[in-house]
Motif scaffolding. Structure first.
Motif, short mmCIF file in Angstrom:
data_model
loop_
_atom_site.label_atom_id
_atom_site.label_comp_id
_atom_site.label_asym_id
_atom_site.label_seq_id
_atom_site.Cartn_x
_atom_site.Cartn_y
_atom_site.Cartn_z
N ILE A 1 0.84 -1.20 0.00
CA ILE A 1 0.00 0.00 0.00
C ILE A 1 0.88 1.25 0.00
O ILE A 1 0.61 2.23 -0.70
CB ILE A 1 -0.94 0.00 1.23
CG1 ILE A 1 -1.87 -1.21 1.19
CG2 ILE A 1 -1.76 1.30 1.27
CD1 ILE A 1 -2.78 -1.28 0.00
N SER B 1 2.00 1.66 -3.60
CA SER B 1 1.00 1.83 -4.66
C SER B 1 0.08 3.02 -4.43
O SER B 1 -0.41 3.61 -5.39
CB SER B 1 0.17 0.56 -4.82
OG SER B 1 -0.51 0.27 -3.63
N VAL C 1 -1.87 -4.36 -7.15
CA VAL C 1 -3.06 -3.64 -6.68
C VAL C 1 -3.18 -2.25 -7.27
O VAL C 1 -4.19 -1.58 -7.08
CB VAL C 1 -3.12 -3.55 -5.13
CG1 VAL C 1 -3.22 -4.92 -4.51
CG2 VAL C 1 -1.96 -2.78 -4.57
N ASN D 1 -6.36 -1.40 -9.16
CA ASN D 1 -7.44 -1.26 -8.17
C ASN D 1 -7.51 0.14 -7.60
O ASN D 1 -8.56 0.77 -7.54
CB ASN D 1 -7.13 -2.19 -6.98
CG ASN D 1 -8.06 -3.38 -6.95
OD1 ASN D 1 -9.10 -3.34 -7.57
ND2 ASN D 1 -7.68 -4.40 -6.23
N ILE D 2 -6.34 0.61 -7.13
CA ILE D 2 -6.26 1.92 -6.49
C ILE D 2 -6.61 3.01 -7.48
O ILE D 2 -7.39 3.92 -7.17
CB ILE D 2 -4.84 2.16 -5.92
CG1 ILE D 2 -4.48 1.05 -4.93
CG2 ILE D 2 -4.70 3.55 -5.35
CD1 ILE D 2 -4.21 1.47 -3.55
N SER E 1 -7.86 -3.10 -1.70
CA SER E 1 -6.51 -3.49 -2.11
C SER E 1 -5.78 -4.23 -0.99
O SER E 1 -5.00 -5.15 -1.26
CB SER E 1 -5.70 -2.26 -2.51
OG SER E 1 -6.35 -1.60 -3.56
N ARG F 1 -6.99 -7.72 -1.17
CA ARG F 1 -6.44 -8.40 -2.34
C ARG F 1 -4.97 -8.78 -2.09
O ARG F 1 -4.56 -9.92 -2.31
CB ARG F 1 -6.56 -7.46 -3.54
CG ARG F 1 -6.00 -7.93 -4.83
CD ARG F 1 -7.00 -8.76 -5.61
NE ARG F 1 -6.33 -9.59 -6.59
CZ ARG F 1 -5.95 -9.16 -7.79
NH1 ARG F 1 -6.18 -7.93 -8.16
NH2 ARG F 1 -5.34 -9.99 -8.63
#
Lengths: 294, 283
Positions: B73, B76, B144, B147-148, B197, B200
């Motif tokens: 995280i 990303s 991810v 997704n973000i 995320s 995931r």
């Protein structure tokens, strides 16, 4: 001063916008660069059309036909599970379930779609495989059927979630026109609603197939791992993804074996790339069509 | 009359397919909850594996997963958010946006094992990070990223235009408007994307197999360069390696339950936030 700052920020942000493209290109280049040894060192006709995969023999053999067939067979059988059930469930949510039921079930489906594949794989190995082994009296429950059932069940929520969205987008006026002409609910559903949502439904199916073909952990755990060309769905098999996952740990960095595994990855990448391209095309068409309808 | 019977028949068929779906998914959840509950205890969550993976807990795997997700995280989010802001707030609506969007959707459809290969070739080998939290976190970050970007952009586009106009009319620059008005208003939606995320990244196995995860590691990870145990990989390893399958399956049930509950809670939270804030703009 402020104007300069604005410009700097804008240009920094504009660079980051290309990050995903850069990564996509990076992935292709990386896969290709690492496949070079295999592309040069292995006869490509043999690579694609031989089913002898024996990286530890001398001379080593690299033929992936049985893996491609296994991938296809597992994909088809899993699709037979997830397409009817996924779309059936979407139709149920859209047409039969009341709004209170739908309000609860729609988020539940979305949450189920997010369950990690390792959990399905684990369930299949611990519960489903022994169960099927007993029923069909197999030497091992780890076979194509177990993998396909699990993959099929895993992708039902994926199809349901997207297909239900597509069905929900069909303007209510379409249905009302059909009812006014004397069509009953089933006739309206099959002749009006489903055709109007067709591209969204097809997109959901293609996405699910992409998920199935690219899924690694489930096939690695329960497909059985045999390199022979499968003769029935009760036979063990080893698709492309699980070969990469199973052998990458042992392949020496830079070796022909290592490179051959990357070439399988490269093929896999292009397969999902094409599937995605098709679904993009279809969904673009669908947006335009419904845009005028609303 | 005939039409009515046909309708009845097909509607029953649809209902049955929905019931079968529910049954399948309930069976899976039931088995994992039933057997997982027997395995889980406070000790299971807080202690380390003992007796060659046949007893003890899984705390190193939980900590390892936490580190990997945090790293993913961390990498990303800034990148994905910046990309979404550019796409929604700055970019001229032209073919470049189309190309970027195609890139995002293609990246989202890349099989997870291919991300694993990429991470292995680039982070582990080329940059020499080795099998580590850093390599695994970066690999998961790319996974991810789409997704973000997608969820953040949706959140930004849901902010009414009048918000921006009001701010610009007061003399704020575009960046000031984005930072002080648009981003705060879009925060719940962005949060939804982050939470999804996290779920995931926590559940992916194939991308960390060659880049970060090991079956057993003594002690806590002491730096971002150390290899780790991770929950999803631990489930896989417990089921396929080791010498005592029966005892290991029990532990795997415990891990599966933890992972399932974690992901379900996260995605429920995301759905809850999304629904709540969707209705707040509709009013």
């Amino acid at each position: 001063m402020n104007a300069l700052k604005e410009k700097v920020i804008k240009s920094i942000l504009s660079i980051t916008a290309f990050a995903s493209i850069a990564f996509l290109i990076g992935i292709v280049v990386t896969l290709f660069a690492n496949s070079l040894t295999a592309l040069k060192g292995i006869d490509q006709i043999q690579f694609l059309f031989s089913s002898d995969w024996a990286p530890y023999y001398s001379p080593a053999e690299y033929g992936i036909l049985s893996m491609v067939i296994s991938s296809a067979l597992i994909g088809i059988t899993a699709a037979l599970v997830c397409i009817p059930l996924g779309i059936g469930t979407a139709l149920y949510l859209n047409e039969i379930a009341g709004s209170a039921q739908r309000k609860i079930l729609k988020p539940v489906i979305e949450i189920l779609a997010g369950i990690p594949s390792i959990i399905f794989g684990f369930f299949a190995m611990a519960v489903l495989a022994p169960f099927l082994q007993n029923i069909f009296d197999l030497p091992s429950g780890l076979c194509i059927l177990t993998a396909s059932l699990t993959l099929g069940i895993m992708t039902i929520p994926v199809i349901t979630s997207i297909a239900e969205d597509a069905l929900g987008f069909v303007p209510i006026g379409f249905k009302e026109a059909s009812y006014a002409l004397g069509g009953n609910r089933w006739q309206t559903l099959i002749k009006v609603t489903i055709p109007a949502a067709a591209s969204g439904i097809i997109t959901s199916i293609i996405l699910a197939i992409g998920r199935i073909v690219g899924e690694t952990m489930i096939v690695l755990m329960v497909a059985g791992g045999s390199l022979a060309i499968p003769t029935s769905i009760l036979a063990p098999a080893r698709p492309m993804t699980s070969t990469i996952a199973a052998e990458m740990g042992e392949a020496a960095y830079g070796s022909l074996h290592f490179s051959a595994l990357f070439e399988i990855g490269l093929l896999l990448f292009f397969m999902t790339f094409i599937l995605n391209f098709i679904s993009e095309r279809i969904s673009k068409k669908y947006r335009l069509k419904l845009g005028q309808g609303r | 009359m005939k039409n009515k019977i046909i309708q009845q028949f097909f509607f029953s068929l649809i209902t049955i397919s929905a019931l079968i779906t529910a049954l399948f998914l309930l069976i899976i959840i039931f088995f994992i909850f039933k057997n997982g509950f027997n395995a889980i205890s406070w000790e299971f969550i807080t202690s380390v594996p003992k007796n060659g993976m046949t007893a003890g807990g899984v705390s190193p795997a939980i900590i390892g997963s936490f580190c990997l997700v945090a790293a993913a995280i961390l990498f990303s989010l800034p990148l994905g958010l910046a990309c979404a802001v550019y796409l929604q707030e700055y970019s001229p609506k032209n073919y470049i946006v189309d190309i970027v969007k195609t890139g995002v959707s293609n990246l989202a459809s890349v099989p997870s094992v291919v991300f694993g290969l990429f991470g292995l070739a680039v982070f582990v080998k080329f940059f020499g990070f080795g099998v580590s939290i850093l390599s695994g976190g970066l690999t998961l970050a790319i996974l991810v990223l789409p997704n973000i970007i997608t969820t953040s952009q949706e959140a930004l586009s849901a902010v009414p235009y009048s918000f921006r106009e009001a701010s610009l009319a007061l003399g704020a620059t575009q960046w000031q408007t984005i930072r002080k008005v648009v981003l705060p208003a879009a925060l719940p939606g962005i949060l939804t994307g982050i939470i999804l995320s996290i779920g995931r990244a926590a559940g992916e196995t194939a991308p960390i197999m060659f880049t970060a995860a090991v079956f057993y590691k003594k002690g806590r990870p002491d730096s971002i360069m150390s290899e780790v145990m991770a929950l999803p990989y631990h489930i896989y390893a417990l089921m396929t390696e080791g010498v005592n399958p029966e005892k290991q399956t029990v532990i795997a049930y415990g891990c599966a339950l933890i992972l399932l509950v974690l992901v379900a809670v996260l995605s429920s939270l995301a759905v809850f936030i999304r629904n709540k804030y969707r209705s707040s703009y509709e009013r």
